[in-house]
Write a protein that holds these residues in place. Sequence first.
Motif, PDB file in Angstrom:
ATOM      1  N   ILE A   1      91.491  55.013 -40.116  1.00 23.98           N
ATOM      2  CA  ILE A   1      91.873  55.110 -41.573  1.00 23.98           C
ATOM      3  C   ILE A   1      93.101  55.879 -42.199  1.00 23.98           C
ATOM      4  N   THR A   2      93.996  56.390 -43.050  1.00 23.93           N
ATOM      5  CA  THR A   2      94.696  56.602 -43.635  1.00 23.93           C
ATOM      6  C   THR A   2      93.865  57.095 -45.043  1.00 23.93           C
ATOM      7  N   THR A   3      94.928  58.016 -45.279  1.00 27.37           N
ATOM      8  CA  THR A   3      95.514  58.674 -46.860  1.00 27.37           C
ATOM      9  C   THR A   3      96.289  57.538 -48.191  1.00 27.37           C
ATOM     10  N   GLY A   4      94.990  57.146 -49.141  1.00 25.14           N
ATOM     11  CA  GLY A   4      95.915  56.877 -49.348  1.00 25.14           C
ATOM     12  C   GLY A   4      97.577  56.878 -50.309  1.00 25.14           C
ATOM     13  N   ARG A   5      97.584  58.481 -50.868  1.00 21.82           N
ATOM     14  CA  ARG A   5      98.780  58.849 -51.622  1.00 21.82           C
ATOM     15  C   ARG A   5      99.295  60.033 -50.407  1.00 21.82           C
ATOM     16  N   ASN A   6     100.472  59.931 -50.486  1.00 19.10           N
ATOM     17  CA  ASN A   6     101.154  60.531 -50.338  1.00 19.10           C
ATOM     18  C   ASN A   6     100.804  60.877 -48.226  1.00 19.10           C
ATOM     19  N   SER A   7     100.709  59.455 -48.291  1.00 14.92           N
ATOM     20  CA  SER A   7     101.066  58.525 -46.907  1.00 14.92           C
ATOM     21  C   SER A   7     102.118  57.708 -46.307  1.00 14.92           C
ATOM     22  N   CYS A   8     102.835  57.591 -45.278  1.00 13.81           N
ATOM     23  CA  CYS A   8     103.272  56.334 -44.990  1.00 13.81           C
ATOM     24  C   CYS A   8     102.902  54.853 -45.327  1.00 13.81           C
ATOM     25  N   PRO A   9     103.760  54.209 -45.750  1.00  9.54           N
ATOM     26  CA  PRO A   9     103.373  53.021 -45.926  1.00  9.54           C
ATOM     27  C   PRO A   9     103.565  52.374 -44.879  1.00  9.54           C
ATOM     28  N   LEU A  10     102.978  50.536 -44.603  1.00  4.10           N
ATOM     29  CA  LEU A  10     103.130  50.214 -43.102  1.00  4.10           C
ATOM     30  C   LEU A  10     104.164  49.342 -42.861  1.00  4.10           C
ATOM     31  N   THR A  11     105.137  49.974 -43.044  1.00  6.38           N
ATOM     32  CA  THR A  11     106.593  49.268 -43.418  1.00  6.38           C
ATOM     33  C   THR A  11     107.413  49.181 -41.738  1.00  6.38           C
ATOM     34  N   PRO A  12     108.560  47.983 -41.824  1.00  4.35           N
ATOM     35  CA  PRO A  12     108.891  47.347 -40.710  1.00  4.35           C
ATOM     36  C   PRO A  12     109.041  49.399 -39.573  1.00  4.35           C
ATOM     37  N   VAL A  13     109.739  49.864 -39.882  1.00  3.57           N
ATOM     38  CA  VAL A  13     110.056  50.752 -39.172  1.00  3.57           C
ATOM     39  C   VAL A  13     108.606  50.993 -38.436  1.00  3.57           C
ATOM     40  N   VAL A  14     107.827  51.321 -39.670  1.00  5.15           N
ATOM     41  CA  VAL A  14     106.004  52.001 -38.458  1.00  5.15           C
ATOM     42  C   VAL A  14     105.879  51.024 -37.633  1.00  5.15           C
ATOM     43  N   SER A  15     106.260  49.554 -37.510  1.00  2.00           N
ATOM     44  CA  SER A  15     105.708  48.074 -36.965  1.00  2.00           C
ATOM     45  C   SER A  15     106.648  48.683 -35.417  1.00  2.00           C
ATOM     46  N   LYS A  16     107.805  48.662 -35.822  1.00  2.00           N
ATOM     47  CA  LYS A  16     108.146  48.705 -34.391  1.00  2.00           C
ATOM     48  C   LYS A  16     108.377  50.091 -33.598  1.00  2.00           C
ATOM     49  N   ALA A  17     108.166  51.013 -34.284  1.00  2.00           N
ATOM     50  CA  ALA A  17     107.742  52.686 -33.390  1.00  2.00           C
ATOM     51  C   ALA A  17     106.228  52.359 -32.929  1.00  2.00           C
ATOM     52  N   SER A  18     105.402  51.217 -33.427  1.00  2.00           N
ATOM     53  CA  SER A  18     104.243  50.896 -33.212  1.00  2.00           C
ATOM     54  C   SER A  18     104.345  50.151 -31.209  1.00  2.00           C
ATOM     55  N   ALA A  19     105.457  49.512 -31.081  1.00  2.00           N
ATOM     56  CA  ALA A  19     106.122  48.119 -30.641  1.00  2.00           C
ATOM     57  C   ALA A  19     104.548  46.916 -31.701  1.00  2.00           C
ATOM     58  N   GLY A  20     104.615  47.013 -32.582  1.00  2.00           N
ATOM     59  CA  GLY A  20     104.216  46.116 -33.194  1.00  2.00           C
ATOM     60  C   GLY A  20     103.065  45.318 -32.631  1.00  2.00           C
ATOM     61  N   ALA A  21     102.063  47.247 -32.582  1.00  2.00           N
ATOM     62  CA  ALA A  21     100.686  47.420 -32.241  1.00  2.00           C
ATOM     63  C   ALA A  21     100.171  46.962 -33.979  1.00  2.00           C
ATOM     64  N   MET A  22     100.859  47.920 -34.269  1.00  2.00           N
ATOM     65  CA  MET A  22     100.413  47.312 -36.561  1.00  2.00           C
ATOM     66  C   MET A  22     100.148  46.527 -37.442  1.00  2.00           C
ATOM     67  N   GLU A  23     100.309  45.607 -36.121  1.00  2.00           N
ATOM     68  CA  GLU A  23     100.313  43.841 -36.521  1.00  2.00           C
ATOM     69  C   GLU A  23      99.165  43.482 -36.383  1.00  2.00           C
ATOM     70  N   VAL A  24      98.627  44.115 -35.866  1.00  2.00           N
ATOM     71  CA  VAL A  24      97.114  43.696 -34.260  1.00  2.00           C
ATOM     72  C   VAL A  24      96.024  44.551 -34.866  1.00  2.00           C
ATOM     73  N   MET A  25      96.327  45.480 -35.723  1.00  2.00           N
ATOM     74  CA  MET A  25      95.064  46.997 -35.248  1.00  2.00           C
ATOM     75  C   MET A  25      94.305  46.719 -37.062  1.00  2.00           C
ATOM     76  N   ASP A  26      93.192  47.357 -37.080  1.00  2.00           N
ATOM     77  CA  ASP A  26      92.770  47.309 -38.168  1.00  2.00           C
ATOM     78  C   ASP A  26      92.987  48.720 -38.929  1.00  2.00           C
ATOM     79  N   VAL A  27      93.115  49.095 -39.950  1.00  2.00           N
ATOM     80  CA  VAL A  27      94.569  49.883 -40.627  1.00  2.00           C
ATOM     81  C   VAL A  27      93.661  50.062 -42.167  1.00  2.00           C
ATOM     82  N   PHE A  28      92.914  50.899 -42.675  1.00  2.00           N
ATOM     83  CA  PHE A  28      91.767  51.221 -43.997  1.00  2.00           C
ATOM     84  C   PHE A  28      92.598  52.296 -44.503  1.00  2.00           C
TER      85      PHE A  28
END
Length: 362
Positions: free
Chosen positions: A184-211
């Motif tokens: 769960i993330t905060t909707g404001r003042n938080s980094c969005p789910l960008t390609p840079v985040v996906s690369k840093a996560s080794a792609g985990a961002m693409e398969v996780m449940d993020v709310f």
Amino acid sequence: MAMALLWAVGVSSWGCLGRHLARHFSRAAGREERPGGEELRRLLLDDLAPTPRSERGQELLFGLSPCLLALRAARRRVARLLLQAGRSGLQGERAELLRVAEARDIPVLRLRRQKLDALCRFQVHQGVCMEVSPLKPRPWTEVEEARPGDDPQQLWLVLERLQDPRNLGSVLRSAHFLGVDKVITTGRNSCPLTPVVSKASAGAMEVMDVFSTDDLAGFLQAKSRQGWLVAGTVSCPGPEISPSSDIPITSCLEFLWDRPTLLVLGNEGSGLSLAVQASCQLLLTILPGRQLPPGLESLNVSVAAGILLHSICSQRKGSSGERKREHLLQDPREPSTTSEGPGLAQHPGLSSGSEQERQNGS
């Protein structure tokens, strides 16, 4: 002489840019637009680089694992797959990437390395990019309600105002590896789910449940009323903890995971907000191994997340840590019912290098 003049102009331009950025962040900090500003102001410019976008305005996902996992998860609309020209005989994951794209009738374009570098703003793309639709967190109201009695060892990770994309990506990678159920993330003042985040996560961002939620304190209080434990996180007990606070502080090594838990991590610089901290029933901390000088009494948020999550998830029933504890408590006169060897060899996160060394006689 000409070279010296160019050098002087370059230094002058960079100095002007630096002063402009310093004024910008100073004004932003005064308006409290960027919580935890001091640490964030020390971030390198490329840590907060703009999101790479294709010439058609879509996000440009880059890197082999993010692209392959995005195709498998099928959460994004994929416009085109961009491969580096000159790579003949694609093998392994690259060959699978191409097969999946062709099976889904996704156009494949081969570009020169220099063109891919420019499109990705010189991020590490491994010769693979995709033009994709953005990936956004879902509202937390869409979370499937899990009752505490369903599974006493549920673990959700809650992130308040994380702003560095590489920190967020690293946290998501650790969370996925260690078995966190939801993020769960905060909707404001938080980094969005960008390609840079996906690369840093080794792609985990693409398969996780993020709310996400715009009322984190309200969300935590609601889950607490449902029987969940809300565990915040703090650095070594110090000035950030109010002297009048009656919230107990416990070392993560002494924490007993016996009911569904929300682990709450705060902003890179300022930690948990007062409202969120007041919504916690317990505060976990990581104790240092030595006396620390001022400025080094806390850890990077992604490192702290890995330590905290491992200390909790190692208590999961059936984990290698649980099997090890059972083995240590077992009567040595009884035959062993557990084996560390097969468990470790089958773990997807561990390399088989040690087995290869044994075969080679090393």
